[in-house]
Design a protein around this motif. Sequence first.
Motif, short mmCIF file in Angstrom:
data_model
loop_
_atom_site.label_atom_id
_atom_site.label_comp_id
_atom_site.label_asym_id
_atom_site.label_seq_id
_atom_site.Cartn_x
_atom_site.Cartn_y
_atom_site.Cartn_z
N ARG A 47 0.83 -1.12 -0.01
CA ARG A 47 -0.22 0.04 -0.12
C ARG A 47 0.88 1.24 -0.13
NH1 ARG A 47 -5.39 -0.77 1.11
NH2 ARG A 47 -5.54 1.46 1.81
N ILE A 48 1.97 1.22 0.81
CA ILE A 48 2.73 2.31 0.81
C ILE A 48 3.51 2.73 -0.55
CG2 ILE A 48 4.93 3.30 1.99
CD1 ILE A 48 4.10 1.86 4.38
N TYR A 49 3.96 1.30 -0.88
CA TYR A 49 4.54 1.63 -2.59
C TYR A 49 3.80 2.23 -3.39
CZ TYR A 49 7.66 0.38 -6.42
OH TYR A 49 8.18 0.53 -7.51
N GLU A 50 2.50 1.73 -3.64
CA GLU A 50 1.41 2.17 -4.59
C GLU A 50 1.21 3.76 -4.07
OE1 GLU A 50 -1.72 -0.39 -4.12
OE2 GLU A 50 -0.84 -2.05 -4.97
N LYS A 51 1.23 3.99 -2.96
CA LYS A 51 0.80 5.43 -2.76
C LYS A 51 1.87 6.46 -2.99
CE LYS A 51 -0.25 8.68 1.24
NZ LYS A 51 -0.45 8.74 2.63
N HIS A 52 3.30 5.94 -2.71
CA HIS A 52 4.33 7.08 -2.69
C HIS A 52 5.30 6.69 -4.01
CE1 HIS A 52 3.89 8.76 1.00
NE2 HIS A 52 3.60 7.66 1.50
N PHE A 53 4.89 5.77 -4.95
CA PHE A 53 5.78 5.73 -6.19
C PHE A 53 4.90 5.73 -7.23
CE2 PHE A 53 8.53 4.23 -2.79
CZ PHE A 53 9.47 4.67 -3.26
N PRO A 54 5.18 6.50 -8.75
CA PRO A 54 4.26 6.49 -9.56
C PRO A 54 4.16 5.02 -10.61
CG PRO A 54 6.40 7.37 -10.21
CD PRO A 54 6.35 7.07 -8.78
N SER A 114 -0.59 24.68 -19.41
CA SER A 114 -1.39 25.09 -18.27
C SER A 114 -1.40 24.13 -17.41
CB SER A 114 -2.90 25.22 -18.53
OG SER A 114 -3.44 24.03 -19.01
N ARG A 115 -1.05 23.19 -17.15
CA ARG A 115 -0.82 21.83 -16.21
C ARG A 115 0.69 21.68 -15.74
NH1 ARG A 115 -3.21 16.85 -19.43
NH2 ARG A 115 -1.36 17.80 -20.87
N PHE A 116 1.49 22.43 -16.22
CA PHE A 116 3.03 22.36 -15.92
C PHE A 116 3.29 22.91 -14.44
CE2 PHE A 116 7.30 23.90 -15.47
CZ PHE A 116 8.06 22.85 -16.27
N GLU A 117 3.95 22.11 -13.58
CA GLU A 117 4.42 22.62 -12.31
C GLU A 117 5.98 22.41 -12.09
OE1 GLU A 117 2.09 21.56 -8.95
OE2 GLU A 117 0.44 20.68 -10.22
N ALA A 118 6.61 23.20 -11.49
CA ALA A 118 8.08 23.49 -11.15
C ALA A 118 8.19 23.60 -9.69
CB ALA A 118 8.43 24.54 -11.93
N MET A 119 9.45 22.96 -9.22
CA MET A 119 9.91 23.23 -8.09
C MET A 119 11.25 23.98 -8.25
SD MET A 119 11.13 20.49 -5.02
CE MET A 119 9.40 20.21 -4.59
N TYR A 120 11.26 25.09 -7.32
CA TYR A 120 12.75 25.96 -7.37
C TYR A 120 13.34 25.91 -5.89
CZ TYR A 120 15.36 29.57 -9.22
OH TYR A 120 16.59 30.34 -9.94
N MET A 121 14.49 24.99 -6.07
CA MET A 121 15.14 24.80 -4.75
C MET A 121 16.36 26.09 -4.80
SD MET A 121 15.40 20.76 -4.61
CE MET A 121 15.41 20.55 -2.76
N ASP A 122 15.88 26.84 -3.72
CA ASP A 122 16.78 28.25 -3.58
C ASP A 122 17.63 28.08 -2.54
OD1 ASP A 122 17.66 30.65 -3.83
OD2 ASP A 122 15.74 31.76 -3.53
N ILE A 157 4.51 26.90 -8.82
CA ILE A 157 5.65 26.89 -8.51
C ILE A 157 5.97 26.60 -7.34
CG2 ILE A 157 7.92 28.14 -8.57
CD1 ILE A 157 6.33 29.98 -10.71
N GLN A 158 6.55 25.50 -6.85
CA GLN A 158 7.06 25.27 -5.36
C GLN A 158 8.32 25.83 -5.04
OE1 GLN A 158 4.25 24.26 -3.84
NE2 GLN A 158 3.24 24.01 -6.16
N VAL A 159 8.32 26.95 -4.47
CA VAL A 159 9.91 27.43 -4.00
C VAL A 159 10.01 26.89 -2.70
CG1 VAL A 159 10.96 29.64 -3.74
CG2 VAL A 159 9.04 29.78 -5.06
N VAL A 160 11.22 26.21 -2.61
CA VAL A 160 12.03 25.63 -1.64
C VAL A 160 13.32 26.03 -1.20
CG1 VAL A 160 12.71 23.24 -0.45
CG2 VAL A 160 10.84 23.30 -2.16
N MET A 179 5.51 15.02 -4.24
CA MET A 179 5.19 14.87 -5.46
C MET A 179 3.73 14.24 -5.62
SD MET A 179 7.31 15.35 -7.81
CE MET A 179 6.89 14.37 -9.23
N GLN A 180 3.30 13.72 -4.52
CA GLN A 180 1.89 13.25 -4.22
C GLN A 180 0.95 14.55 -4.49
OE1 GLN A 180 1.24 9.99 -4.14
NE2 GLN A 180 3.43 9.60 -4.48
N GLN A 181 1.18 15.82 -3.86
CA GLN A 181 0.45 16.90 -4.13
C GLN A 181 0.79 17.66 -5.10
OE1 GLN A 181 0.94 18.65 -0.15
NE2 GLN A 181 -0.48 17.23 1.12
N HIS A 182 2.02 17.62 -5.56
CA HIS A 182 2.55 18.48 -6.63
C HIS A 182 3.50 17.92 -7.59
CE1 HIS A 182 0.91 22.04 -4.43
NE2 HIS A 182 1.38 21.65 -3.34
#
Length: 338
Positions: A47-54, A114-122, A157-160, A179-182
């Motif tokens: 269950r954990i594997y199915e939840k957290h891995f694509p 319009s569905r594109f999402e990015a993470m910016y690790m600053d 954009i997820q700024v970290v 990644m589950q949420q974004h």
Amino acid sequence: MNTEYSMESDFEKFHIHSLEDFFSRDDNELIDATNFPRNELIAWKQRIYEKHFPSILSADKLVSRYCLTGIPLLDRLFNGGFPAGTVNEVVGPSTACKTHWCLSMVAANLLADSRFEAMYMDTNQSFHHSRLLKMVKAQQGVDTLAPDAIRSLLRRIQVVSVPSWTDFWNKLTRLNECMQQHPVQLIVIDCITTLIRREYAASSHAAFIERSRVLSLLVTRLKAVAETYNLTVVLTNQPTTKFASSIPGPLVAAARGERPYDSRQVPALGPAWSHFVTTRVLLQFADSRRRELVLAKAPMAACVGFQFQVTNGGLLADEDSLNYREDVDPTCPTLRTR
């Protein structure tokens, strides 16, 4: 046992602190840690594997998915952009506009999908949303953006902020949860050199070995993330000074007509690092005023270079200046600075 246990709330009870920690243990070790019956433990793991891995991706998605570079000429050279599943490096001095390019890259992809999402690790507080919005307006050719459009763009954009290596590594290992949420398609790390230099300066042989170990762990993790989630990683790197160790001394050098302390600017983190990344792009100066982009390493394109201008929308390539470069060493190239 209740198989609805969540990693976030229940792993800590059993001194398991991350998904990596969980899946690195075999069933017997997990049974000893949790006291769960084997059949219930196996059900929980599934269950954990199915939840957290694509899920497994079809080959056509792997072939067609690219991340725009924000430079149309470079996108054509790459047959679409930076491929998904790759780790790509942008190297240049502080005045070479590395951050400017990264932000324009994010803007170009946000506008294209319009569905594109990015993470910016600053790592050095270089991300500013006003600067990004200015690029979006320039790329669209408009003077203003509606409030709803601004919110929609920034929400993707997820700024970290990552002030230290420890913080960066913790967030990287817990990326599965984010990644589950974004489900981002692009991760920008600006700048990786800042973190390494702060905590792993190669001041001794032992420190050098430790830094090499950390870099190996880092690239292994980044490649796993890129391949597992079919996304693109772009990181920036700075130059360092390399002295000409082949010169034996001042007197001999003078006799040869050489300078005893010749040096050049090369990418930081060492020659081995160049083998870790898929693509290496150099941003440098063609002369005192003109900037130049050079593909030092690119399996999907030839080694070429071209000049560019810095605009409000990003980097504008001078296509007439495109030329093949046979003088670039992909492992330890010389960077031209002002």
